[in-house]
Motif scaffolding. Structure first.
Motif, PDB file in Angstrom:
ATOM      1  N   ALA A  80      -0.129  -6.045  -3.855  1.00 36.08           N
ATOM      2  CA  ALA A  80      -0.248  -5.852  -2.477  1.00 36.08           C
ATOM      3  C   ALA A  80      -1.284  -4.642  -2.000  1.00 36.08           C
ATOM      4  O   ALA A  80      -2.212  -5.015  -1.257  1.00 36.08           O
ATOM      5  CB  ALA A  80       0.714  -5.754  -1.455  1.00 36.08           C
ATOM      6  N   LYS A  81      -0.888  -3.476  -2.504  1.00 39.59           N
ATOM      7  CA  LYS A  81      -1.871  -2.414  -2.361  1.00 39.59           C
ATOM      8  C   LYS A  81      -2.986  -2.361  -3.039  1.00 39.59           C
ATOM      9  O   LYS A  81      -4.212  -2.074  -2.491  1.00 39.59           O
ATOM     10  CB  LYS A  81      -1.011  -1.110  -2.907  1.00 39.59           C
ATOM     11  CG  LYS A  81       0.191  -0.803  -2.055  1.00 39.59           C
ATOM     12  CD  LYS A  81       1.061   0.184  -2.665  1.00 39.59           C
ATOM     13  CE  LYS A  81       0.342   1.812  -2.377  1.00 39.59           C
ATOM     14  NZ  LYS A  81       1.395   2.764  -2.930  1.00 39.59           N
ATOM     15  N   ASN A  83      -4.760  -5.177  -3.712  1.00 42.45           N
ATOM     16  CA  ASN A  83      -5.317  -6.127  -2.979  1.00 42.45           C
ATOM     17  C   ASN A  83      -5.865  -5.594  -1.504  1.00 42.45           C
ATOM     18  O   ASN A  83      -7.010  -5.642  -1.237  1.00 42.45           O
ATOM     19  CB  ASN A  83      -4.529  -7.540  -2.698  1.00 42.45           C
ATOM     20  CG  ASN A  83      -5.290  -8.582  -1.994  1.00 42.45           C
ATOM     21  OD1 ASN A  83      -6.425  -8.809  -2.329  1.00 42.45           O
ATOM     22  ND2 ASN A  83      -4.613  -9.176  -1.131  1.00 42.45           N
ATOM     23  N   GLU A  84      -4.991  -4.736  -0.960  1.00 39.77           N
ATOM     24  CA  GLU A  84      -5.680  -4.190   0.234  1.00 39.77           C
ATOM     25  C   GLU A  84      -6.816  -3.123  -0.027  1.00 39.77           C
ATOM     26  O   GLU A  84      -7.844  -3.196   0.718  1.00 39.77           O
ATOM     27  CB  GLU A  84      -4.225  -3.242   0.806  1.00 39.77           C
ATOM     28  CG  GLU A  84      -4.673  -2.284   2.100  1.00 39.77           C
ATOM     29  CD  GLU A  84      -3.450  -1.640   2.520  1.00 39.77           C
ATOM     30  OE1 GLU A  84      -3.748  -0.654   3.067  1.00 39.77           O
ATOM     31  OE2 GLU A  84      -2.305  -2.338   2.557  1.00 39.77           O
ATOM     32  N   LYS A  85      -6.701  -2.628  -1.141  1.00 38.38           N
ATOM     33  CA  LYS A  85      -7.897  -1.556  -1.326  1.00 38.38           C
ATOM     34  C   LYS A  85      -9.270  -2.254  -1.711  1.00 38.38           C
ATOM     35  O   LYS A  85     -10.253  -2.193  -1.344  1.00 38.38           O
ATOM     36  CB  LYS A  85      -7.570  -0.914  -2.683  1.00 38.38           C
ATOM     37  CG  LYS A  85      -6.707   0.404  -2.518  1.00 38.38           C
ATOM     38  CD  LYS A  85      -7.407   1.329  -1.795  1.00 38.38           C
ATOM     39  CE  LYS A  85      -6.444   2.536  -1.468  1.00 38.38           C
ATOM     40  NZ  LYS A  85      -7.192   3.720  -0.674  1.00 38.38           N
ATOM     41  N   ARG A  87      -9.814  -5.320  -0.366  1.00 37.99           N
ATOM     42  CA  ARG A  87     -10.428  -5.962   0.814  1.00 37.99           C
ATOM     43  C   ARG A  87     -11.164  -4.769   1.509  1.00 37.99           C
ATOM     44  O   ARG A  87     -11.886  -5.031   2.452  1.00 37.99           O
ATOM     45  CB  ARG A  87      -9.121  -6.440   1.564  1.00 37.99           C
ATOM     46  CG  ARG A  87      -9.069  -7.876   0.938  1.00 37.99           C
ATOM     47  CD  ARG A  87      -7.910  -8.452   1.718  1.00 37.99           C
ATOM     48  NE  ARG A  87      -7.561  -9.939   1.099  1.00 37.99           N
ATOM     49  CZ  ARG A  87      -8.091 -11.001   1.581  1.00 37.99           C
ATOM     50  NH1 ARG A  87      -9.286 -11.132   2.264  1.00 37.99           N
ATOM     51  NH2 ARG A  87      -7.803 -11.969   0.972  1.00 37.99           N
ATOM     52  N   GLU A  88     -10.625  -3.477   1.570  1.00 42.16           N
ATOM     53  CA  GLU A  88     -11.359  -2.634   2.290  1.00 42.16           C
ATOM     54  C   GLU A  88     -12.640  -2.326   1.844  1.00 42.16           C
ATOM     55  O   GLU A  88     -13.545  -2.092   2.516  1.00 42.16           O
ATOM     56  CB  GLU A  88     -10.509  -1.017   2.034  1.00 42.16           C
ATOM     57  CG  GLU A  88      -9.148  -1.028   2.877  1.00 42.16           C
ATOM     58  CD  GLU A  88      -8.459   0.210   2.477  1.00 42.16           C
ATOM     59  OE1 GLU A  88      -8.814   1.039   2.042  1.00 42.16           O
ATOM     60  OE2 GLU A  88      -7.103   0.465   2.942  1.00 42.16           O
TER      61      GLU A  88
END
Length: 151
Positions: A80-81, A83-85, A87-88
């Motif tokens: 998830a982390k 994926n978050e990076k 998407r940023e």
């Protein structure tokens, strides 16, 4: 001359070692007998000695035990982390992600991004492998821009 047995199972050879050990046969003689029946590639003399030592120490299982292996560093929180990076900043490379997550190897990061998150590079940006709303096999830049506008 005895008939040789080709490709024996490891547990079969260990069972023979356990049997011969119970009969108090010396490891060197065990190895000679194993080579005589199973051929030259059966097991080294050192491995026979190792198994004799284990059986003398009380080990009784002749089957391969489950390996604990190297523990996986990949968990859902880490995925998830990552994926978050992405998407940023969709222009991140694996090398840049490695700088963000030095505890994960580049190979594992690539596996997370491509296999777990199902991203691939499209015009130097990470994009989902199958874009929702776009007809299959018609992934174009325009469709990508509609779904994921430039930041």
């Amino acid at each position: 001359m005895f008939k040789t047995i080709a490709n024996p199972a490891d547990c079969e050879v260990r069972s023979v070692i356990r049997f011969l050990n119970a009969k108090k046969v010396k490891p060197a003689e065990m190895h000679r007998q194993l080579v005589e029946i199973y051929g030259e590639n059966v097991m080294t003399d050192g491995m026979v000695t190792k198994w004799v030592r284990q059986f003398n120490d009380g080990h009784t299982n002749v089957h391969d035990e489950a390996w604990s292996g190297r523990p996986s560093v990949v968990n859902d929180h880490l995925v998830a982390k990552v994926n978050e990076k992405i998407r940023e900043n969709r222009r991140l490379t694996i090398r840049m992600l490695f700088d963000e997550f030095p505890q994960i190897s580049k190979t594992v990061l690539h596996e997370i991004v491509t296999n777990r998150l199902n991203y691939h590079k499209l015009c130097s940006r990470w994009a989902p492998k199958m874009l929702k709303g776009c007809p299959q096999n018609e992934v174009t830049w325009q469709c990508f821009e509609i779904l994921y506008p430039m930041q």
